[in-house]
Design a protein around this motif. Structure first.
Motif, mmCIF file in Angstrom:
data_model
loop_
_atom_site.group_PDB
_atom_site.id
_atom_site.type_symbol
_atom_site.label_atom_id
_atom_site.label_comp_id
_atom_site.label_asym_id
_atom_site.label_seq_id
_atom_site.Cartn_x
_atom_site.Cartn_y
_atom_site.Cartn_z
ATOM 1 N N TYR A 155 0.845 -1.215 0.000
ATOM 2 C CA TYR A 155 0.000 0.000 0.000
ATOM 3 C C TYR A 155 0.875 1.259 0.000
ATOM 4 O O TYR A 155 1.097 1.870 1.060
ATOM 5 C CB TYR A 155 -0.898 0.029 1.245
ATOM 6 C CG TYR A 155 -1.732 -1.213 1.473
ATOM 7 C CD1 TYR A 155 -2.719 -1.599 0.564
ATOM 8 C CD2 TYR A 155 -1.552 -1.986 2.622
ATOM 9 C CE1 TYR A 155 -3.501 -2.734 0.800
ATOM 10 C CE2 TYR A 155 -2.325 -3.118 2.862
ATOM 11 C CZ TYR A 155 -3.289 -3.483 1.944
ATOM 12 O OH TYR A 155 -4.057 -4.595 2.182
ATOM 13 N N TRP A 186 -3.889 6.254 2.543
ATOM 14 C CA TRP A 186 -5.242 5.716 2.680
ATOM 15 C C TRP A 186 -5.991 6.526 3.722
ATOM 16 O O TRP A 186 -5.426 6.888 4.763
ATOM 17 C CB TRP A 186 -5.202 4.242 3.099
ATOM 18 C CG TRP A 186 -5.387 3.271 1.972
ATOM 19 C CD1 TRP A 186 -6.535 2.593 1.656
ATOM 20 C CD2 TRP A 186 -4.419 2.848 1.005
ATOM 21 N NE1 TRP A 186 -6.327 1.791 0.558
ATOM 22 C CE2 TRP A 186 -5.042 1.927 0.137
ATOM 23 C CE3 TRP A 186 -3.070 3.148 0.767
ATOM 24 C CZ2 TRP A 186 -4.389 1.310 -0.930
ATOM 25 C CZ3 TRP A 186 -2.421 2.549 -0.292
ATOM 26 C CH2 TRP A 186 -3.068 1.642 -1.132
ATOM 27 N N HIS A 210 -10.784 7.573 -0.873
ATOM 28 C CA HIS A 210 -10.193 6.493 -0.056
ATOM 29 C C HIS A 210 -8.691 6.372 -0.238
ATOM 30 O O HIS A 210 -7.989 6.027 0.703
ATOM 31 C CB HIS A 210 -10.992 5.211 -0.257
ATOM 32 C CG HIS A 210 -10.400 4.048 -0.975
ATOM 33 N ND1 HIS A 210 -10.278 3.979 -2.344
ATOM 34 C CD2 HIS A 210 -9.936 2.871 -0.506
ATOM 35 C CE1 HIS A 210 -9.771 2.796 -2.673
ATOM 36 N NE2 HIS A 210 -9.550 2.103 -1.586
ATOM 37 N N TYR A 258 1.263 -1.122 -7.359
ATOM 38 C CA TYR A 258 -0.114 -1.214 -6.849
ATOM 39 C C TYR A 258 -1.113 -1.234 -7.988
ATOM 40 O O TYR A 258 -0.962 -0.528 -8.987
ATOM 41 C CB TYR A 258 -0.429 -0.021 -5.936
ATOM 42 C CG TYR A 258 -1.829 -0.110 -5.351
ATOM 43 C CD1 TYR A 258 -2.082 -0.921 -4.247
ATOM 44 C CD2 TYR A 258 -2.893 0.590 -5.920
ATOM 45 C CE1 TYR A 258 -3.369 -1.022 -3.726
ATOM 46 C CE2 TYR A 258 -4.181 0.485 -5.400
ATOM 47 C CZ TYR A 258 -4.417 -0.323 -4.305
ATOM 48 O OH TYR A 258 -5.681 -0.436 -3.787
ATOM 49 N N GLN A 298 -14.048 6.056 2.348
ATOM 50 C CA GLN A 298 -13.697 5.030 3.344
ATOM 51 C C GLN A 298 -14.296 5.401 4.700
ATOM 52 O O GLN A 298 -14.814 6.510 4.863
ATOM 53 C CB GLN A 298 -12.159 4.904 3.436
ATOM 54 C CG GLN A 298 -11.686 3.546 2.967
ATOM 55 C CD GLN A 298 -10.211 3.302 3.194
ATOM 56 O OE1 GLN A 298 -9.448 4.209 3.467
ATOM 57 N NE2 GLN A 298 -9.815 2.052 3.059
ATOM 58 N N TRP A 340 -14.688 -1.842 -0.996
ATOM 59 C CA TRP A 340 -13.488 -1.134 -0.553
ATOM 60 C C TRP A 340 -13.828 0.057 0.343
ATOM 61 O O TRP A 340 -12.992 0.502 1.121
ATOM 62 C CB TRP A 340 -12.656 -0.656 -1.761
ATOM 63 C CG TRP A 340 -11.824 -1.748 -2.370
ATOM 64 C CD1 TRP A 340 -11.443 -2.910 -1.767
ATOM 65 C CD2 TRP A 340 -11.250 -1.768 -3.679
ATOM 66 N NE1 TRP A 340 -10.668 -3.654 -2.632
ATOM 67 C CE2 TRP A 340 -10.532 -2.982 -3.807
ATOM 68 C CE3 TRP A 340 -11.269 -0.889 -4.763
ATOM 69 C CZ2 TRP A 340 -9.841 -3.331 -4.976
ATOM 70 C CZ3 TRP A 340 -10.584 -1.229 -5.915
ATOM 71 C CH2 TRP A 340 -9.872 -2.441 -6.029
ATOM 72 N N ASP A 382 -12.766 -5.239 2.925
ATOM 73 C CA ASP A 382 -12.933 -5.535 1.509
ATOM 74 C C ASP A 382 -13.656 -6.843 1.153
ATOM 75 O O ASP A 382 -14.541 -6.856 0.315
ATOM 76 C CB ASP A 382 -11.560 -5.597 0.827
ATOM 77 C CG ASP A 382 -10.761 -4.316 0.997
ATOM 78 O OD1 ASP A 382 -11.213 -3.392 1.696
ATOM 79 O OD2 ASP A 382 -9.664 -4.237 0.418
ATOM 80 N N ARG A 394 -5.503 -13.097 0.919
ATOM 81 C CA ARG A 394 -6.059 -11.942 0.200
ATOM 82 C C ARG A 394 -7.426 -12.289 -0.413
ATOM 83 O O ARG A 394 -7.808 -13.456 -0.493
ATOM 84 C CB ARG A 394 -5.081 -11.520 -0.917
ATOM 85 C CG ARG A 394 -3.744 -10.983 -0.430
ATOM 86 C CD ARG A 394 -3.804 -9.568 0.093
ATOM 87 N NE ARG A 394 -4.351 -8.637 -0.884
ATOM 88 C CZ ARG A 394 -4.680 -7.374 -0.591
ATOM 89 N NH1 ARG A 394 -4.493 -6.900 0.629
ATOM 90 N NH2 ARG A 394 -5.177 -6.580 -1.512
ATOM 91 N N TYR A 442 -12.094 -9.778 -6.933
ATOM 92 C CA TYR A 442 -11.408 -8.686 -7.650
ATOM 93 C C TYR A 442 -12.137 -8.326 -8.943
ATOM 94 O O TYR A 442 -12.247 -7.150 -9.291
ATOM 95 C CB TYR A 442 -9.932 -9.042 -7.925
ATOM 96 C CG TYR A 442 -9.005 -8.298 -6.989
ATOM 97 C CD1 TYR A 442 -8.821 -8.738 -5.688
ATOM 98 C CD2 TYR A 442 -8.361 -7.119 -7.386
ATOM 99 C CE1 TYR A 442 -8.010 -8.038 -4.805
ATOM 100 C CE2 TYR A 442 -7.545 -6.413 -6.506
ATOM 101 C CZ TYR A 442 -7.374 -6.874 -5.224
ATOM 102 O OH TYR A 442 -6.579 -6.171 -4.353
ATOM 103 N N TYR A 453 -7.847 -12.262 5.195
ATOM 104 C CA TYR A 453 -8.158 -10.824 5.213
ATOM 105 C C TYR A 453 -9.310 -10.512 6.165
ATOM 106 O O TYR A 453 -9.109 -10.567 7.365
ATOM 107 C CB TYR A 453 -8.421 -10.398 3.768
ATOM 108 C CG TYR A 453 -7.978 -8.998 3.377
ATOM 109 C CD1 TYR A 453 -6.824 -8.415 3.864
ATOM 110 C CD2 TYR A 453 -8.729 -8.268 2.447
ATOM 111 C CE1 TYR A 453 -6.436 -7.138 3.462
ATOM 112 C CE2 TYR A 453 -8.344 -6.997 2.031
ATOM 113 C CZ TYR A 453 -7.195 -6.434 2.546
ATOM 114 O OH TYR A 453 -6.830 -5.178 2.133
HETATM 115 C C1 DGY Z 1 -6.453 -2.990 -1.382
HETATM 116 O O1 DGY Z 1 -5.914 -2.610 -2.419
HETATM 117 O O2 DGY Z 1 -6.431 -4.149 -0.974
HETATM 118 C C2 DGY Z 1 -7.101 -2.017 -0.525
HETATM 119 O O3 DGY Z 1 -7.676 -2.602 0.591
HETATM 120 C C3 DGY Z 1 -8.124 -1.213 -1.255
HETATM 121 O O4 DGY Z 1 -8.408 -0.143 -0.436
#
Ligand code: DGY
Length: 418
Positions: free
Chosen positions: A28, A32, A70, A80, A100, A157, A162, A195, A201, A347
């Protein structure tokens, strides 16, 4: 304990980019929204001015309509996905187009109440007050257009949770036709089993494409979103922030802001009660698309302790949390372990998170549940002692999961050590 504190301060420093903090490098690499607000609370223990900067930076990127996005993509980073080229929100400093959990009202008030430098606090809180008020106004205007008192999320999100089981049914109904090919980057930094799945996704990205096709126009997104879920946890945070912003407004001599926010919190608390589930003895989500309550005992339904719900509800939630404590070694699991869909490593489908522990513990403490507060505090510190500053933890084994050297985990440790 001294060592833990020092390590926590070191992590805040490692992830500090000067005027904002990244949750962890790699996984990340940007700012955020709710991470920043919770991180500022930790930063205050080390450097008060730096803590205010974290919030001020975030609100520099508030949209004209009042939304606070967010993610702020301060510096490009191709590690990313999805980055600014996918969101295409048209901002000079790119941001995402969703929001968020609104912890800012809570955080700003806490920083103000605890401030040693009162002049600085008045200046910074004064700067933030109207901005946070505008964000709250945006929520009720754009995410509760029918005036129910509670707001809906249009993307998982936005919840911060998530891949919670809460969203499974609603996400299944999100169409994926026209999904552009894409490549995930999160799996380069974290274990795939920890994840969200590919199917999730696909829906996350389909929703982004859909909102982009509507030019990120918040006047229509709620009505036109195929995903619209009312999350008790998210609303609890909003209610608490409205109440805390009202306290801050009182202290700053802004009675109108105070009154507006108290009215929002009052309507929110009344509407929250419609999410109570008698069988589960906790709150549950409501799907505005299907018109049905969601049968899912997640931590989102326990978070209302943070909002200060009526005593009878508070007692029931405390009992629920006590029972969960008999099923895991480290409170608080993000999902009920007796549910067949529970996954202690994936997660938000089971793992424990320190920021959630902090908010739940804070609510319990305020309501006088001192023993349970202390149990959560001890469990949190034990996790860090044994497993380091991870993103989240298996609540049965304590195994560290997701990213490491994690900023908000460090910030919460400082709070728990206080
Ligand atoms: C991610 O990319 O996993 C984040 O949680 C999105 O905010």
């Amino acid at each position: 304990r001294d060592d833990l504190y020092k390590r926590a301060a070191q992590i805040l420093d490692i992830n500090d980019r000067g005027h904002y903090t990244v949750p962890t490098s790699g996984l990340y690499p940007f700012q955020w929204n709710w991470d920043s607000c919770l991180v500022a609370i930790g930063q205050q223990h080390v450097d008060e001015a730096r803590a205010w900067t974290e919030l001020v930076t975030l609100f520099e990127h508030q949209w004209d309509d009042g939304m606070v996005p967010h993610i702020i993509f301060h510096k490009l980073d191709d590690g990313y996905f999805p980055g600014p080229e996918v969101w295409r929100t048209g901002r000079t400093v790119p941001t995402t187009g969703i929001t968020q959990p609104p912890v800012a009202g809570f955080a700003a008030n806490l920083l103000f109440e605890r401030a040693k430098d009162k002049d600085l606090a008045r200046e910074k809180a004064g700067h933030l007050l109207q901005r946070i008020d505008r964000w709250h106004e945006w929520f009720f205007r754009c995410r509760d257009p029918h005036g129910t008192g509670v707001v809906a999320l249009i993307h998982p999100w936005e919840s911060g949770r998530d891949n919670s089981i809460d969203w499974d049914a609603a996400l299944d109904a999100v169409p994926t036709e026209g999904l552009e090919p894409y490549q995930r980057r999160d799996l380069q930094h974290a274990h795939a089993d920890h994840r969200p799945t590919m199917a999730q996704y696909d829906r996350f990205i389909s929703l982004v494409q859909h909102f982009r096709s509507l030019d990120w126009n918040n006047e229509v997104l709620h009505e036109q979103s195929p995903f619209k879920v009312v999350d008790p946890g998210f609303n609890a945070i909003l209610i608490r922030s409205c109440n805390d912003l009202a306290s801050l407004a009182d202290a700053l001599g802004e009675p109108e802001v105070a009154e507006r926010n108290r009215a929002r919190a009052k309507a929110g608390l009344a509407a929250l009660d419609s999410l109570w589930d008698e069988r589960l003895q906790q709150y549950v989500c409501f799907d505005r698309v299907s018109g049905k309550a969601v049968d899912s005992a997640s931590v989102g339904g326990l978070l209302p302790v943070f909002a200060g719900v009526p005593t009878a509800r508070m007692e029931s939630l405390a009992k629920r949390i006590t029972t969960l404590g008999e099923q895991v070694n480290y409170l608080v699991p993000s999902h009920d372990p007796t549910d067949s869909r529970y996954d202690g490593k994936r997660y938000w489908r089971g793992p424990a998170w320190l920021i959630i522990n902090y908010m739940i513990a804070n609510g319990l403490d305020r309501a006088g549940h001192t023993e349970l507060f202390e149990k959560i505090r001890q469990a949190s510190l034990k996790l860090i002692d044994e497993s380091g500053f991870a993103e989240y933890y298996d609540p049965k084994s304590g195994e560290p999961l997701g990213g490491d050297t994690f900023t908000w985990t460090a910030a919460m440790v400082m709070e728990f050590l206080r």
